[in-house]
Design a protein around this motif. Sequence first.
Motif: not given
Length: 179
Positions: A55-58, A77, A114-115, A131, A134, A143, A166, A168
């Motif tokens: 998964y792309y997480v920002q 998360i 995670v970030t 990003p 994860w 989250p 957030v 995802l």
Amino acid sequence: MALPDYIKSEFGTAVIWGEAGASGVTKTLTFEALAAGSARMGASADLGAAWDQDYYVQLIIESGSAPTAGMAIDLYIACSYDNSTWPAGVSGSDGAWPADGNEDEWAKQLGRPVTSCISTNDGTTVQKQQPVIWRPRGRYVAPVVDNNWDQAVRDEATATNNDSRVILVPVRTFIQDTA
């Protein structure tokens, strides 16, 4: 044995946490005026019985008063296999986290962030962290945002105008063979 022609990645449908009713938001996480030294957890999302591996997480934070540069808002998360068994006092519902206010103790049960969104010294600015990729450890995710800046997240006259999010997004890998 023939090898595939190429491998590619595609994005799936995003889950976006933010203020209820805000543009693009699919799950609630109340960022509005999140005080320095406080944390919140968001509503859980179901990734499906056969969830994606990556998964792309920002993390995007709209600052209120200018924070000191270099401080972090951490994103954790939490994962659950059944949407009721959560680590670290997470409930899967939008609300203050943890109930006793000891974020640093409880965060250890969530592992590493995670970030983190590292602050610049700019007030009323949308600050977007690079990003990351994860991997979830359960079907359900929620989250947790821990504000370690020395200022609160932006307090808007209308909460739905708050641009903190957030994001995802599933990243799907495909092996392509033209034959």
